[in-house]
Design a protein around this motif. Structure first.
Motif, short mmCIF file in Angstrom:
data_model
loop_
_atom_site.label_atom_id
_atom_site.label_comp_id
_atom_site.label_asym_id
_atom_site.label_seq_id
_atom_site.Cartn_x
_atom_site.Cartn_y
_atom_site.Cartn_z
N GLN A 61 0.87 -1.17 0.00
CA GLN A 61 0.00 0.00 0.00
C GLN A 61 0.91 1.23 0.00
OE1 GLN A 61 -2.41 1.25 3.55
NE2 GLN A 61 -4.14 1.03 2.15
N PHE A 62 0.75 2.08 -1.01
CA PHE A 62 1.62 3.24 -1.18
C PHE A 62 1.10 4.40 -0.36
CE2 PHE A 62 1.91 0.74 -5.08
CZ PHE A 62 3.28 0.60 -5.23
N ILE A 63 2.00 5.01 0.39
CA ILE A 63 1.67 6.21 1.15
C ILE A 63 2.03 7.43 0.29
CG2 ILE A 63 2.13 7.54 3.25
CD1 ILE A 63 3.03 4.89 4.55
N LEU A 64 1.05 8.23 -0.06
CA LEU A 64 1.27 9.42 -0.87
C LEU A 64 0.91 10.66 -0.06
CD1 LEU A 64 -0.19 8.32 -4.34
CD2 LEU A 64 2.14 8.05 -3.46
N SER A 65 1.66 11.74 -0.29
CA SER A 65 1.45 12.96 0.50
C SER A 65 1.22 14.19 -0.34
CB SER A 65 2.65 13.18 1.44
OG SER A 65 2.78 12.13 2.37
N TYR A 66 2.06 14.41 -1.36
CA TYR A 66 2.06 15.67 -2.08
C TYR A 66 1.21 15.62 -3.35
CZ TYR A 66 5.88 16.58 1.13
OH TYR A 66 6.64 16.73 2.27
#
Length: 411
Positions: free
Chosen positions: A190-195
């Motif tokens: 599961q990819f953690i994306l922020s920007y």
């Protein structure tokens, strides 16, 4: 004068008719090429419901005691390794040892590992030898850790420093491998994306893998089309010994896929499974880093023949890169009165491809953790980035990486 104007108008009308004829021919040819590409894509996506179900956290069993050695390659990972170390420490007694192979980091990476070692004696820090000229850094570090691991461990788990292992990860891998007779399992995290930029771009890049190789959990790929993810690479120790560790992938910038295909070609059962419930990862910071770092290995040219690389790219161009611009172009032309059967059929096909792509956004949504994201709604606009993603695969396919994780390689 009137005669000259008439002749000019006649030539212009003839040129316009010829242009229309050529455009119609082009649209018809494109339709003939896109149709089989769309059929190939549809055949892959229709296998999705039969894929292996996502892994779930499991509790360790007494029979699992000391079965696994974990190897973590590191090079200047101080800013992101803490969640990885914490996650590995939360794994139960199935983990015999955690070998962190550091390639002489210049930051605080070794200090963080030593601090963890004081609270969990399973952790062991070591340095790899100077990098041989015919090796890439990551497989060299993994190979070093494999050679240093305990022969009493039945399994080797390679884990990247940017991962965040969830409780029950290793027990789940063991349970799945034993119950289903897998020799090698790697996981899609599961990819953690922020920007905002990465939220828009990264799903489009991920989709290039889904279009080429199917969803995680695909069980029917031939060895040359096996997918793998080195962020979590779980393999029988005896099998790794049989193929001489990571040697077959020593020059590969996609060593995970290269090694997995080498192992699959020898008849082993290899699985690339959905691990979103047991493994998270924070890969890159922002769109620029995602474009540069992840994009340059997504072509997988180190693990495939040129024919496969360019055949896959052509498929991506036809079913992922062109549908959006073609839909816009055809809509403009047809709104101005230009229409024929080829244009109508081509528009219908590309609208169908766009609808499929939007639907796949819903399918991959569980593969993303957007809980801390800024402008998370941009995820739903990621189909607009598809042409850029296909362009990135093209650029990567014609270039050989010159540097990776601070190391510079000769061409």
């Amino acid at each position: 004068m009137i005669s000259l104007l008439g002749q000019f108008s006649g030539h212009l009308a003839q040129a316009t008719r010829q242009a229309d004829q050529w455009s119609n021919v082009c649209f018809f040819v494109l339709l003939l090429v896109q149709l089989p590409a769309a059929a190939i894509l549809l055949s892959r996506l229709l296998r999705g419901p039969t894929r292996f179900p996502p892994l779930r956290p499991q509790l360790a069993q007494p029979a699992f005691l000391g079965k696994v050695s974990v190897v973590v390659p590191t090079l200047n990972e101080a800013e992101r390794i803490a969640p990885c170390l914490a996650g590995l420490s939360r794994q139960s007694y199935e983990v015999r040892e955690v070998i962190v192979v550091d390639s002489h980091s210049m930051d605080a990476t070794p200090d963080l590992v030593k601090a963890k070692q004081q609270h969990d004696p399973r952790f062991r820090l070591m340095n790899d030898d100077p990098l041989p000229t015919d090796w890439v850094g990551r497989p060299w570090a993994l190979h070093t850790g494999f050679l240093a691991s305990s022969e009493q461990s039945d399994w080797i788990l390679g884990v990247d420093a940017d991962t965040q292992p969830q409780p029950g990860l290793v027990a789940s891998l063991l349970e799945t491998a034993i119950a289903h007779h897998y020799d090698l399992i790697s996981l899609s995290p599961q990819f953690i994306l922020s920007y905002p930029g990465e939220i828009w771009l990264q799903p489009a890049l991920l989709m290039t893998l889904v279009y080429r190789f199917g969803a995680a959990g695909e069980t029917s790929n031939a060895p040359e089309r096996v997918m793998a993810n080195g962020q979590c690479f779980f393999c029988r120790r005896s099998l790794l010994a049989q193929v001489n560790g990571y040697t077959s992938a020593k020059r590969s910038f996609c060593d995970d896929v290269t090694l997995a295909r080498e192992i699959a070609a020898q008849g082993a059962k290899v699985g690339f499974l959905d691990g979103a419930k047991v493994l998270k990862v924070r890969m890159y910071e922002g769109a620029a880093e995602t474009w540069k770092e992840w994009g340059r290995s997504l072509d997988l040219k180190d693990a495939a023949s040129p024919a496969q690389v360019w055949g896959d790219w052509l498929l991506l161009l036809l079913v992922q890169g062109l549908p959006l611009p073609l839909t816009i172009l055809l809509s403009i032309l047809m709104s101005s009165g230009q229409t024929n059967l080829a244009m109508q059929s081509l528009l219908a096909l590309n609208l169908l491809l766009l609808v499929m792509r939007i639907g796949l956004n819903f399918a991959i949504a569980p593969s993303y953790d957007l809980s801390q994201a800024k402008a998370s709604w941009l995820f739903w606009l990621s189909p607009l980035a598809d042409p850029l993603a296909v362009l990135r695969i093209f650029l990567s396919s014609i270039q050989t990486p010159k540097s990776w994780r601070g190391r510079v390689y000769k061409g």
